[in-house]
Structures are given as structure tokens and as C-alpha cells.
Enzyme design. Structure first.
Site, mmCIF file in Angstrom:
data_model
loop_
_atom_site.group_PDB
_atom_site.id
_atom_site.type_symbol
_atom_site.label_atom_id
_atom_site.label_comp_id
_atom_site.label_asym_id
_atom_site.label_seq_id
_atom_site.Cartn_x
_atom_site.Cartn_y
_atom_site.Cartn_z
ATOM 1 C CG ASP A 95 -87.513 -13.572 -16.498
ATOM 2 O OD1 ASP A 95 -88.630 -13.386 -15.984
ATOM 3 O OD2 ASP A 95 -87.366 -14.032 -17.637
ATOM 4 C CB CYS B 57 -94.559 -14.777 -17.051
ATOM 5 S SG CYS B 57 -93.921 -16.443 -16.783
ATOM 6 C CB CYS C 46 -83.752 -17.044 -13.508
ATOM 7 S SG CYS C 46 -83.564 -17.302 -11.729
ATOM 8 C CB ALA C 47 -80.078 -15.774 -18.174
ATOM 9 C CB ALA C 48 -82.562 -20.486 -19.654
#
Length: 524
Positions: A408, A461, A297-299
Site C-alpha cells: 500500500d 490512493c 507500509c501497513a499503518a
């Protein structure tokens, strides 16, 4: 990291919602589009680009302030109206007027007149009498109504209730903190310069900043030294918001905009990876030709770029040197294979754009002496398996591919409401349940691909425990080979949880809401 979109809100407002009319009309139409399910990120730039430069500042303040105070304004409006106001367009128009009177210090006559005219322009002339009456009532005693508006939270009731359950001791500070704007932090590219050197450059450009340092402490079971590990993460906080284009050397990749709490990610997983490398080197027979690491989920690529900065700063010859003796010959790793995945092509493009600016494209890395090979893949993290993992699927239990995984994770993004205030309008209770299920699916798919002794850093987050510590407790309880790495009292950030640590967006000069949990894979 991908933030799930509300499943039931798929209406796509036409572009004329934001591309014509007065400033107030365009803001009203933008707010209506958000209420129809559009994200602020997707329509904010078109709004500003449609305006003259002299109007952009007012439109920015009017839109974001209205969103931050949205739910409190809605409750105030209900108390002001003699009868329920059901028309969304009328309610939205009145709330835009209230923001001007209570928060933006617009002159009474201008705020009332222009808002009434805006109502006519959006096709609700029949409500101008009501709008005028309510705004004039508030204008007579703005301090009274501002105090009433500020008294409680400005969140949907379901979210406020959940935060009360999760964070009773911090509830008041947290809910008020979420109504404020967020500070702007900078991450300096350690592979190019130092934080203090770049701060001097900013001083020369008359951009005032404050040095921000956070300490992270944790105990790594595989570390050769039994003492806890302590890391220092240093960034810069801008004393006043500054246009990115005004930052010296931004285009050259010297600096990036990244929340201070987000800057903890790469150092934690990087240090865990280095610990595994050290442990493997001390044990005969564990040498590999490559280190394999994954950013899931790198973007849009901020944390990926930070990890690349740290990896590029390592001495490759020292990193991959493995001692050999007469009893066991080991092959030394010759490089690092870093795979980054995300499930949307448009978001993959953002990764490429960010890495290009920072000089970390695949071509840049291939031409450097870092020994890093980067592979960027558009794939669904709930189902994707690396090619190497697929080859090993019939091999012994607990065989994996990756030495370290950064997850992430998709989340409700409730920890970044200060930066993205539309989240409080878009998220629902159902979204939380769907997101928790999605997170569990991703964890279940990635965990078997982690090597024994390897580390997975789980990051969100979000400030909801269901997505964070409860998710981790459930995962660890179902996986005998998952061990939670303990953070120590050396941590200068966050609140200790049963597993991991939670940052809350309470301090107006502090970072956003983030959750961190570090897991090590053990022999089951």
C-alpha cells in the site's frame, strides 16, 4: 500507507492558533496552520475539542467547506479586489467570509459582522474596511458569485493541468467530484458476522444504509483452473454520516469504517495468495512449513485487519494439507507468518490500536486456531529486509521469502482529497517527483524478497498516472521476472489501464481514487 509530507513546509504553528478566540477565529487560525504545512488530521481534533458542543458542527462545516472550495475562492477573491491582496491572514479571513455567504447560508449581517470582528481578533484591524467591502459586494448577488465560483475546478493549477493530461475524458466530472464530501462506508468483519446481519442491526438502530457490491475479475496464471477468477466485495454505505461511536458493536470489532474502493485490497491479494497455495500443493516438492506474507507500509492497519479477517475465515486444515505420494514427500505448511511494517512509531501504535479493537492482536492470534503469527516491525521499506531474506541473500537468484506482498504504497493521496481537502493546499509538483522516486525504491527493495510464483499487489490512493500505471510500466520493463496479472471485464469498478485498474472519485455515492496493479514473479 504513509503519505509523504511536503518537504519544504516544516513550520510548526503554536497551539494558540486553534485553542482560543471565537469559532471563526479558530477556523482562520487552523487554516493558517495548514498553509504553514500542518495536516488537517493533526489539528482537526484539537480544534473541535476546544469548542463547546453547540459550536462544533458549524466549525466542522466552515473549515471543511473552505478547504474544499479554497482555490476557487482564491480566484474569485482576486477578481473582486481592486489591488492584489498579499497578506495571507487577510485573504484567509475573506475566504472564510465568502464560504458563509455562498455555501453555508449564514445570514448576511452575521457572516459579515462576525468575519470583520474575527479580522480584528487575529490582529488585522487595518484590513476590516477591505474585508467588509468585498463581503458586502458578494452579499448583494450571492447566486452570481456562487455560479462563478463553481464554474471551474478548485485545485492548484499544476494539479488541474496534470489531471487534464491524465484524464481528459473524465476531467470535468473528476474536478467537480473532488470538491464534494465523500460518503461513509463500512466494512463488516466477516470473521464475526455477515454484512446482511449487521445491516439488520443498523436498521434496528435507525441507521439507514445501502448495500454496495463490487465485482473483481482477473486471470491468475498459477490457478489450477484456467478460467478467470471472480470475486465479490460487499460493504455498506451510510445514507447519512454517522458518528463512529454511534455504530452498534464498533468497539467490539464487528465493523470498521473503510472506503469501498479500499475494501478491494485484501480480497485481491488474499485470492492471489490462495491461488499460489493451490498451485504449490499440486506440484511435488513445493510444500513449506509456513506461508510468509508481508504488508508493507501497513499503518494505520485497515487493510491489514481486513486481510487478517479473510485469513482467519480460512479452514487451516484444508489450507495446509499437502498430498504425499511414493515419489516425492512434501512437508505441509503449519501456519502463516504475517509481517507488517511501517516506518513511524506513532503510526505503528495506530496499527496496534486498530487490531486490539478487532481482536487481532498477536496474543489474540496466538490463542486462536488460525495458525497466524503476526510480527509488526517499525522499519523503512526502502531498506528493510526480513531476517529470512538476509539469510538467503547469497543463495540462488530469484530465491525469495514471501509468498505474497501487499504494498500500500506511499503516494500523494490525490485520490482522497474529498476526505482530506487540505491535500490540495499541501501538495506540490515537487512532491510528486519525490513520491515516484520513493515508490520505485520500495519496489526495488521488496521485489527480490518475493518468491517465484508469488504475488505483489501495488496499491495507491493517487489519481496521478505517474505514481500508478506509469510506475508499473517502468518497473515491469526493468524486471524480466515481473508479469502483470490482467484484470478482466468482470470488474465492476475502475478504468482499465495498460497495467492495472484506476478508480476515480467521480460518483458522489462512490469510493475514493485508488489504483490497483497485481504482479506475479516468474522465472527470469
Amino acid at each position: 500507507m504513509r503519505h509523504p509530507s511536503p518537504a519544504s513546509k516544516n513550520h510548526k504553528p503554536s497551539s494558540n492558533l486553534i485553542m482560543n478566540g471565537s469559532v471563526r477565529v479558530r477556523v482562520i487560525r487552523t487554516l493558517l496552520a495548514i498553509q504553514n504545512g500542518q495536516s488537517l488530521a493533526s489539528i482537526f481534533d484539537p480544534l473541535l475539542n476546544s469548542l463547546h458542543d453547540g459550536d462544533k458542527g458549524f466549525a466542522h462545516a466552515l473549515l471543511l467547506t473552505t478547504l474544499r472550495q479554497w482555490h476557487a475562492l482564491a480566484r474569485l477573491l482576486d477578481s473582486l479586489a481592486d489591488n492584489p491582496i498579499d497578506e495571507v491572514e487577510v485573504r484567509t479571513t475573506i475566504q472564510v467570509g465568502l464560504v458563509q455567504l455562498l455555501y453555508l447560508e449564514v445570514a448576511d449581517h452575521a457572516a459579515i459582522h462576525e468575519t470583520v470582528e474575527a479580522a480584528k481578533e487575529v490582529g488585522f484591524a487595518h484590513a476590516t474596511g477591505l474585508i467588509n467591502a468585498i463581503l458586502r459586494k458578494v452579499a448583494k448577488n450571492p447566486n452570481k458569485f456562487r455560479k462563478k465560483c463553481n464554474k471551474n475546478h478548485s485545485l492548484p493549477n499544476w494539479l488541474a493541468y496534470q489531471l487534464k493530461q491524465d484524464w481528459s475524458d473524465q476531467y470535468d466530472a473528476l474536478t467537480q467530484g473532488l470538491r464534494q464530501s465523500a460518503p461513509m462506508f463500512l466494512r463488516v468483519n466477516a470473521a464475526a458476522t455477515s454484512v446482511t446481519e449487521y445491516q439488520e442491526v443498523l436498521d434496528g438502530a435507525e441507521i439507514e444504509t445501502e448495500l454496495t457490491e463490487m465485482t473483481t475479475g482477473f486471470c491468475l496464471p498459477s490457478a489450477s483452473n484456467a478460467a478467470p477468477v471472480t470475486l465479490a466485495t460487499t460493504g455498506l454505505r451510510l445514507c447519512q454520516s454517522t458518528a463512529v461511536s454511534a455504530l452498534p458493536d464498533f468497539a467490539d470489532g464487528i465493523v470498521s469504517v473503510q472506503d469501498m474502493h479500499a475494501q478491494l485490497t485484501a480480497p485481491i491479494i488474499h485470492r492471489a495468495l490462495m491461488s499460489k497455495v493451490s498451485a504449490d500443493k499440486s506440484q511435488a516438492g513445493l510444500g513449506n512449513n509456513e506461508l510468509h506474507i508481508l504488508d508493507a507500509c501497513a499503518a494505520p492497519g485497515g487493510k491489514l485487519a481486513h486481510w487478517l479477517e479473510l485469513l482467519s475465515s480460512e479452514d487451516a486444515s484444508a489450507l495446509f494439507h499437502v498430498k504425499q505420494d511414493d515419489t516425492a514427500a512434501t512437508s505441509a505448511p503449519t501456519g502463516i507468518k504475517l509481517t507488517a511494517i511501517d516506518n513511524e512509531a506513532s503510526r505503528i501504535e495506530r496499527i496496534y490500536d486498530n487490531l486490539k479493537r478487532l481482536n487481532f492482536t498477536q496474543t489474540d492470534l496466538a490463542q486462536s486456531s488460525s495458525g497466524i503469527a503476526l510480527d509488526i516491525v517499525c522499519a523503512d521499506a526502502t531498506r528493510w529486509r526480513s531476517t529470512d531474506a538476509s539469510k538467503k541473500q547469497d543463495s540462488a537468484k530469484n530465491s525469495g521469502v514471501f509468498d505474497a506482498i501487499l504494498l500500500d504504497s506511499p503516494c500523494t493521496a490525490t485520490g482522497v482529497i474529498r476526505r482530506h481537502p487540505d491535500i490540495s493546499l499541501l501538495r506540490t509538483e515537487e512532491d510528486v517527483e519525490q513520491t515516484v522516486s520513493l515508490q520505485a525504491e520500495i519496489l526495488q527493495n521488496l521485489w527480490p524478497q518475493l518468491k517465484v510464483g508469488g504475488y505483489l499487489l501495488y496499491v495507491t490512493c493517487s489519481i496521478l498516472k505517474q505514481e500508478n500505471v506509469l510506475q508499473m510500466q517502468d518497473f515491469v520493463s526493468r524486471h524480466d521476472d515481473a508479469a502483470a496479472v490482467a484484470f478482466t471485464e468482470a470488474c465492476s469498478w475502475g478504468i482499465e489501464q495498460a497495467i492495472g485498474r484506476q478508480c476515480l472519485p467521480i460518483d458522489r455515492d462512490g469510493g475514493d481514487g485508488f489504483y490497483y496493479a497485481l504482479l506475479q514473479k516468474t522465472m527470469a
